[in-house]
Design a protein around this motif. Structure first.
Motif, PDB file in Angstrom:
ATOM      1  N   ASP A  18       0.835  -1.199   0.000  1.00  0.00           N
ATOM      2  CA  ASP A  18       0.000   0.000   0.000  1.00  0.00           C
ATOM      3  C   ASP A  18       0.875   1.256   0.000  1.00  0.00           C
ATOM      4  OD1 ASP A  18      -1.881   1.917   0.268  1.00  0.00           O
ATOM      5  OD2 ASP A  18      -2.815   1.096   2.070  1.00  0.00           O
ATOM      6  N   THR A  65      -0.499   4.226  -0.502  1.00  0.00           N
ATOM      7  CA  THR A  65      -1.411   5.356  -0.290  1.00  0.00           C
ATOM      8  C   THR A  65      -1.124   6.028   1.051  1.00  0.00           C
ATOM      9  OG1 THR A  65      -3.066   3.916   0.740  1.00  0.00           O
ATOM     10  CG2 THR A  65      -3.254   4.256  -1.629  1.00  0.00           C
ATOM     11  N   LYS A  66      -0.477   5.320   1.964  1.00  0.00           N
ATOM     12  CA  LYS A  66      -0.254   5.861   3.306  1.00  0.00           C
ATOM     13  C   LYS A  66       1.150   6.458   3.434  1.00  0.00           C
ATOM     14  CE  LYS A  66      -0.507   4.737   8.201  1.00  0.00           C
ATOM     15  NZ  LYS A  66      -0.873   3.762   9.227  1.00  0.00           N
ATOM     16  N   LYS A  86       0.361  11.191  -5.064  1.00  0.00           N
ATOM     17  CA  LYS A  86       0.622  10.498  -3.804  1.00  0.00           C
ATOM     18  C   LYS A  86       1.599   9.334  -3.993  1.00  0.00           C
ATOM     19  CE  LYS A  86      -2.121  12.383  -0.622  1.00  0.00           C
ATOM     20  NZ  LYS A  86      -3.371  11.837  -0.161  1.00  0.00           N
ATOM     21  N   THR A 143      -0.347   4.029  -6.244  1.00  0.00           N
ATOM     22  CA  THR A 143      -1.103   3.940  -4.998  1.00  0.00           C
ATOM     23  C   THR A 143      -0.911   2.588  -4.311  1.00  0.00           C
ATOM     24  OG1 THR A 143      -3.026   3.290  -6.277  1.00  0.00           O
ATOM     25  CG2 THR A 143      -2.841   5.607  -5.675  1.00  0.00           C
ATOM     26  N   ASP A 200      -6.866   2.046  -6.240  1.00  0.00           N
ATOM     27  CA  ASP A 200      -7.058   2.017  -4.794  1.00  0.00           C
ATOM     28  C   ASP A 200      -7.608   0.652  -4.417  1.00  0.00           C
ATOM     29  OD1 ASP A 200      -9.915   2.035  -5.210  1.00  0.00           O
ATOM     30  OD2 ASP A 200      -9.804   4.201  -5.467  1.00  0.00           O
TER      31      ASP A 200
END
Length: 700
Positions: free
Chosen positions: A44, A46-47, A144, A148, A213
């Motif tokens: 992940d 995204t974090k 980001k 992602t 996502d």
């Protein structure tokens, strides 16, 4: 030509040598294989973490930091590049031990970077070695990070030598999608895509490899699982329909003297409702003028053999010969003895043909088959030898059919001008979803109740400390005139596995149950066939009270007087095997027992298997749990069949989806059997057998 049929060496960045290693290591031969080589997990991205949150127990993490200092330290082998980076919560160290000059040249002090890697600690400070680095700008702020959710692909040491680690495979897949996403065409009818709210095929392949996502990933997985199961069920049901159109069958238009005499005068017990239902299904099948192709599932002791025999008698009433094929001589012998006992000597002639049949007896059997006098022939693979010729073979029963190859089974068809009706039987209960997949092109009958008077087997689990209780139960049952099986998983002591072994077990049994009061029969795979048969006959004739054996007795031993089954190291056996072994007892009217012996330390799966055995005698429930624990690839019969070459769907965890898909495909064939409607043209165009990645090893 479909671009996805292009050999993989022609993809940019592959070439001949990489193509060879991709083929050998991963079976990737063409573009389509790479497209369907799915990630096994996703990291992940995204974090974003803060420096103060970093600890070495975390997996890969991503941060936004500013590089404040860099320097090259050490000489020669100890040379390294060290940089200091920070955010508003703290300072951390970045380190490189390879490609130092190249990294140092591109690393800009004062600039902000998105960094990604495995965190650690050095001298009490957060640290990261060889992080992935990307300059942070207004564009990357919107994105980001570099993506992602980062896909991770299975690789091997050999592939890594060609720079084809997970990252290398990721690059190839990205290149393929960049060039050919536009060539991914829809292969399901549009109304199906809309009805089931499926993601488009192009979006699904993009998001399975590079998901936008977590939600998009879930949608992509669902779409591709649906598609895979759809193509599998489409192929199976199309085969079934074509089979019905292609293979005509003899019509059994009467139930005559043989069936009626057996039913009224020789049947030793009333049929269960389940047996009656199955006989009715077979009766309807054999009147349609189409070759019957039916799977009969039934738990151990449910009465499959009687149903098979009565089906054979219907064929004989209609002027045909019949045969029954079993995978082993022990099982063939058991069927022969059972059927001979049921029909008697003067009712209908029954023959036995195995590898052990003497030449003189063979010649007599061959003559009586050719003349049509021999009505029922029971045997092993010997039945399909070219020298075995029938006058008019009309009905074939194949027992434990997963042990036969498709070529062996099809040879029986060629024994008659019009293919005989086929009934395949299995005593290994198969979960519904697995049956829909493995045998989706067969009609399925289930005997799901035991004959009246059969008492459920009582199963108990004893630890090693309770061994004296086990001996006590054995003595009690033997004193009543009953007999006992003791099954061990090994023949000789293994250094790797601390298991009770057969040889040690024999010594223990001889000590606890000495001659002349007790006799012990010994059976395992390493003794000669003649000795094994002699030992079994001693037990069958009640000249031995105890049989110490390995799993060679899993099938083929029928001793109604045996009332106790003891399984040593039961935690080492699979559920289906435990259930089969338990089925060796409980064949008489008396109460029977199964004792599961185990060590004190049990794994989670081992405990669940033993708890399941104690809780239920229902073979179908046990099969469902076995599927859940072991997965479809390891269930008996599925690996040999090659049917479950599924890339993304899982029969154990996607059961509801499979049932939904099966109904969907059945609906298509009910509405439009010839697929003539415009909305179904896409199903003609799809090269279904290739797309599904299937290989068929079954009667079809």
């Amino acid at each position: 030509m479909n671009p996805f049929d292009t050999p993989i060496e022609y993809l940019k960045g592959v070439g001949a040598s990489r193509a060879e290693v991709l083929k050998k290591e991963l079976g990737i031969v063409k573009f389509d294989d790479l497209l369907k080589f799915y990630p096994y997990k996703y990291i992940d991205r995204t974090k974003f973490y803060k420096v103060r949150d970093i600890n070495p127990d975390l997996p890969y993490v991503q941060l936004i930091v500013r590089v404040t200092r860099k320097e090259v330290l050490g000489e020669n082998r100890s040379k390294r590049l060290v940089a200091q980076a920070q955010d508003d919560t703290g300072v951390m160290e970045l380190a490189w031990f390879q490609a130092i000059n190249w990294v140092e040249k591109g690393l800009q002090v004062g600039k902000a970077y998105i960094i990604f890697g495995k965190p650690g600690m050095f001298n009490g400070k957060p640290q990261m070695s060889h992080p992935e680095m990307e300059l942070y700008s207004s564009q990357t702020r919107d994105r980001k990070g570099n993506m992602t959710m980062q896909p991770a692909y299975n690789s091997t040491e050999k592939l890594k030598q060609f720079s084809l680690d997970s990252k290398g495979l990721q690059k190839l897949t990205a290149s393929l999608l960049e060039l050919h996403t536009k060539d991914i065409y829809e292969n399901l009818p549009l109304y199906i895509v809309n009805r089931y709210r499926l993601m488009s095929r192009q979006d699904a392949f993009r998001n399975i490899h590079f998901p936008e996502d977590a939600n998009k990933l879930a949608e992509a997985q669902h779409r591709l699982k649906f598609e895979e199961l759809f193509l599998l069920q489409f192929k199976l049901l199309k085969n079934k329909m074509l089979h019905t159109q292609k293979f005509k069958g003899n019509i059994f238009d009467k139930v005559g003297e043989y069936f009626n005499t057996f039913y009224n005068e020789k049947l030793p017990f009333p049929l269960t409702n389940a047996q009656k239902r199955v006989l009715k299904e077979i009766r309807v099948d054999t009147q349609r003028g189409v070759q019957m192709n039916r799977l009969l599932q039934g738990d151990v002791g449910s009465g499959k053999t009687v149903v098979a025999l009565m089906s054979l008698l219907i064929a004989i009433d209609n002027g045909f010969q019949t045969c029954m094929m079993a995978p082993t001589e022990i099982l063939a012998n058991q069927h022969y003895q059972t059927i001979k006992a049921l029909v008697g000597d003067d009712f209908v002639e029954v023959g036995l043909l195995t590898g052990s049949t003497k030449k003189k007896e063979r010649n007599i059997l061959h003559e009586r088959l050719m003349s049509g006098e021999l009505k029922i022939l029971i045997g092993t693979h010997a039945l399909i030898e070219d020298t075995v010729q029938y006058k008019n073979l009309g009905f074939v029963v194949i027992d434990e059919q997963h042990r036969f190859g498709v070529e062996q089974r099809s040879k029986l068809w060629r024994k008659n001008v019009v293919p005989p009706h086929v009934l395949v039987m299995t005593a290994t209960p198969i979960p519904r979803t697995l049956a829909m997949t493995l045998y989706g092109d067969l009609d399925v009958s289930v005997i799901d109740e035991l004959p009246a008077g059969r008492k459920p087997i009582e199963t108990v689990h004893f630890y090693e400390s309770q061994r004296l209780r086990m001996f006590g139960m054995m003595r009690e049952e033997i004193a009543k005139g009953r007999q006992v099986y003791v099954v061990y998983p090994l023949i000789q002591e293994s250094e790797k596995l601390d298991l009770k072994n057969l040889e040690e077990g024999i010594e223990v049994m001889r000590h606890e149950f000495p001659l002349p009061k007790y006799n012990i029969s010994i059976v395992h795979g390493k003794i000669q066939a003649a000795v094994k048969e002699e030992e079994m006959q001693r037990f069958i004739a009640h000249k031995a009270q105890i049989m110490v054996a390995t799993t060679v007795i899993e099938v083929g031993v029928n001793v109604p007087n045996a009332s106790v089954m003891i399984i040593e190291n039961a935690e080492r056996f699979g559920l289906s095997q435990l259930h089969q072994l338990r089925g060796r007892v409980g064949r008489g009217a008396e109460q029977s027992y199964c004792i599961l012996m185990s060590g004190n330390k049990l794994s989670h799966d081992g405990r669940k298997r033993l708890d399941t055995m104690v809780r239920t005698n229902n073979g179908f429930e046990i099969a469902e749990i076995d599927l859940e624990l072991r997965g479809p690839g390891n269930i008996e019969g599925t690996q040999q069949s090659g049917v479950l070459d599924l890339k993304i769907a899982n029969i154990a965890t996607d059961q509801e989806l499979l049932i939904q898909v099966r109904k969907c495909v059945e609906g298509i064939f009910e509405k439009d059997p010839q697929l003539a409607l415009p909305e179904h043209q896409v199903l003609h165009q799809a090269n279904l057998s290739k797309q599904a990645g299937l290989s068929w090893d079954k009667i079809s």
